[in-house]
Scaffold this motif. Structure first.
Motif, short mmCIF file in Angstrom:
data_model
loop_
_atom_site.label_atom_id
_atom_site.label_comp_id
_atom_site.label_asym_id
_atom_site.label_seq_id
_atom_site.Cartn_x
_atom_site.Cartn_y
_atom_site.Cartn_z
N PHE A 17 136.71 20.68 41.24
CA PHE A 17 135.74 19.72 40.75
C PHE A 17 136.33 18.77 39.71
O PHE A 17 135.64 18.26 38.87
CB PHE A 17 134.53 20.46 40.15
N ASP A 20 134.68 15.24 39.03
CA ASP A 20 133.36 15.11 38.41
C ASP A 20 133.49 14.93 36.91
O ASP A 20 134.30 15.57 36.25
CB ASP A 20 132.51 16.35 38.68
N GLN A 22 131.59 15.63 33.70
CA GLN A 22 130.46 16.39 33.22
C GLN A 22 130.77 17.08 31.91
O GLN A 22 131.93 17.31 31.59
CB GLN A 22 129.97 17.39 34.25
N ASN A 109 125.64 16.03 33.99
CA ASN A 109 126.52 15.58 35.07
C ASN A 109 125.89 14.47 35.89
O ASN A 109 124.80 14.01 35.58
CB ASN A 109 126.91 16.77 35.97
N SER A 110 126.58 14.05 36.94
CA SER A 110 126.12 13.02 37.87
C SER A 110 125.78 11.71 37.16
O SER A 110 124.71 11.14 37.35
CB SER A 110 124.91 13.51 38.68
N ARG A 128 129.13 5.87 40.37
CA ARG A 128 129.32 7.24 39.89
C ARG A 128 130.54 7.29 38.99
O ARG A 128 131.62 6.87 39.37
CB ARG A 128 129.50 8.19 41.07
N THR A 130 133.55 9.07 37.24
CA THR A 130 134.39 10.22 37.53
C THR A 130 135.60 10.23 36.60
O THR A 130 135.79 9.32 35.80
CB THR A 130 134.92 10.18 38.99
#
Length: 147
Positions: A17, A20, A22, A109-110, A128, A130
């Motif tokens: 991950f 991502d 987060q 997150n996201s 998004r 990242t």
């Protein structure tokens, strides 16, 4: 053995991950503080921190010890430059708080960015967010790497 499993779990979760963006942490508190008390504290905090119309609590389950929802942050550039108004705009994200006796975990997150239309430019969306070094796609109204 337990340390090896923990290190392996951290490595795999980072590897799988890594793109991502987060924030996540388990916070240990006084062991005498119950799950119900922590849930009530989390509910009070979320009702104050996420009270605007753009925020929404989607899950509030005392039995499971979870509060989740969608948050909204209005991004503004610290320094103004030509075109800065095109990227200023809302960043939406998901959040979750999980509680157990003596500890809680939070996850944010996201994160997703939408720009706004400026006086001299079109809207620029970062989409998004990242940890990747390269922009995910190239196209009209989407920020991308120049080269």
């Amino acid at each position: 053995m337990k340390n090896i499993i923990t290190i392996l779990s951290l490595f795999l979760s980072t590897f799988l991950f890594s793109q991502d963006f987060q924030f996540e942490e388990v916070v240990k508190v006084d062991s005498t503080i119950t799950k119900d008390e922590l849930f009530n504290r989390a509910r009070t905090w979320t009702s104050q921190a996420f009270s605007s119309k753009n925020n929404m609590i989607t899950t509030e389950d005392k039995q499971a010890g979870e509060i989740s929802g969608v948050g909204h942050y209005d991004y503004r550039a610290d320094k103004k430059y030509k075109g800065s108004s095109c990227v200023e705009g809302p960043i939406t994200y998901k959040f979750s708080i999980f509680v157990k006796d003596g500890r809680y975990k939070y996850v944010f997150n996201s994160f997703d960015h939408k720009g706004s239309r400026g006086n001299i430019c079109n809207r620029i969306d970062y989409g998004r967010l990242t940890l990747a070094e390269e922009a995910p796609e190239k196209g009209r109204g989407i920020a991308y790497n120049y080269a």
